[in-house]
Design a protein around this motif. Sequence first.
Motif, PDB file in Angstrom:
ATOM      1  N   PRO A  44       0.434  -1.126  -0.066  1.00 51.02           N
ATOM      2  CA  PRO A  44       0.046   0.100   0.523  1.00 51.02           C
ATOM      3  C   PRO A  44       0.714   1.387  -0.367  1.00 51.02           C
ATOM      4  N   LYS A  45       0.342   2.446  -0.535  1.00 50.40           N
ATOM      5  CA  LYS A  45       1.234   3.750  -0.871  1.00 50.40           C
ATOM      6  C   LYS A  45       0.271   4.991  -0.252  1.00 50.40           C
ATOM      7  N   TYR A  46      -1.056   4.406   0.312  1.00 53.27           N
ATOM      8  CA  TYR A  46      -1.596   5.281   1.018  1.00 53.27           C
ATOM      9  C   TYR A  46      -2.229   5.260   2.576  1.00 53.27           C
ATOM     10  N   CYS A  47      -2.207   3.436   2.763  1.00 54.42           N
ATOM     11  CA  CYS A  47      -2.459   3.631   4.495  1.00 54.42           C
ATOM     12  C   CYS A  47      -1.580   3.160   4.415  1.00 54.42           C
ATOM     13  N   LYS A  48      -1.544   3.190   6.159  1.00 52.12           N
ATOM     14  CA  LYS A  48      -0.434   2.609   6.960  1.00 52.12           C
ATOM     15  C   LYS A  48      -0.497   0.613   6.532  1.00 52.12           C
ATOM     16  N   TRP A  49       0.794  -0.282   7.011  1.00 53.94           N
ATOM     17  CA  TRP A  49       0.263  -1.318   6.965  1.00 53.94           C
ATOM     18  C   TRP A  49       1.473  -2.082   7.162  1.00 53.94           C
ATOM     19  N   SER A  50       1.110  -3.446   7.572  1.00 57.14           N
ATOM     20  CA  SER A  50       2.120  -4.403   8.006  1.00 57.14           C
ATOM     21  C   SER A  50       1.928  -5.615   7.469  1.00 57.14           C
ATOM     22  N   LYS A  51       3.071  -6.409   7.175  1.00 56.47           N
ATOM     23  CA  LYS A  51       2.981  -7.835   6.497  1.00 56.47           C
ATOM     24  C   LYS A  51       2.029  -8.827   7.634  1.00 56.47           C
ATOM     25  N   LEU A  52       2.472  -8.716   8.729  1.00 57.01           N
ATOM     26  CA  LEU A  52       1.956  -9.809   9.918  1.00 57.01           C
ATOM     27  C   LEU A  52       2.543  -9.012  10.969  1.00 57.01           C
ATOM     28  N   ILE A  53       1.386  -8.657  12.114  1.00 54.34           N
ATOM     29  CA  ILE A  53       1.647  -8.661  13.630  1.00 54.34           C
ATOM     30  C   ILE A  53       0.992  -8.963  14.926  1.00 54.34           C
ATOM     31  N   PRO A  54       1.636  -8.802  15.572  1.00 56.87           N
ATOM     32  CA  PRO A  54       1.171  -9.651  16.498  1.00 56.87           C
ATOM     33  C   PRO A  54      -0.034  -9.638  17.632  1.00 56.87           C
ATOM     34  N   TYR A  55      -0.669 -11.146  17.721  1.00 54.02           N
ATOM     35  CA  TYR A  55      -2.217 -11.655  17.668  1.00 54.02           C
ATOM     36  C   TYR A  55      -2.126 -10.181  19.260  1.00 54.02           C
ATOM     37  N   SER A  56      -1.374  -9.791  20.095  1.00 51.69           N
ATOM     38  CA  SER A  56      -2.075  -8.643  21.421  1.00 51.69           C
ATOM     39  C   SER A  56      -1.997  -7.341  19.987  1.00 51.69           C
ATOM     40  N   GLU A  57      -1.554  -7.611  19.333  1.00 51.42           N
ATOM     41  CA  GLU A  57      -2.031  -6.183  18.370  1.00 51.42           C
ATOM     42  C   GLU A  57      -2.750  -6.165  17.805  1.00 51.42           C
ATOM     43  N   MET A  58      -3.024  -7.263  17.128  1.00 47.93           N
ATOM     44  CA  MET A  58      -4.405  -7.283  16.063  1.00 47.93           C
ATOM     45  C   MET A  58      -5.451  -7.706  17.267  1.00 47.93           C
TER      46      MET A  58
END
Length: 164
Positions: A44-58
């Motif tokens: 993504p170019k216009y949104c914040k993103w991450s491939k994977l995130i910890p379960y607690s962050e989810m």
Amino acid sequence: MIFVTVGTHEQPFNRIVEYIDNLKRDGKIHDEVFIQTGYSTYEPKYCKWSKLIPYSEMEKNVADVRIVITHGGPASFIMALQVGKIPIVVPRQLDFNEHVNNHQVEFSMKIAERLGSIIPVVDIEELAETIKNYDYIVADMKKSIGSNNKNFCSDFEKIVQELY
């Protein structure tokens, strides 16, 4: 804020990641957007993103946002339901090489029919309108699910009491 999760299935789900990013680019989404992209190859170019995130962050993201958009994997949309959110569910599809079959389409449609607590969007072209009208759509919908554990324990307790 809008939180989008595509889960951890190894096939990319570029279709939803790019579509959401383009909605943000075109000003059709005004909310801040965070996308968990998984194994998608589109960045993504216009949104914040991450491939994977910890379960607690989810869990935190799901609890804190206005709208949750998920793939059709039950763990993702059930998490939203457990905190009282009505998720928009965009199932992965075989035709787009996003999964091995169309079980996510079939499953999400059945859940919507039986429970009435998710918003399935099979045609991605309907997603922008669904996001725009989200508050109106969810106004009269069931906002949570019951705990099967609680129901099981209650039923089990009744059986035990009947035995005595």
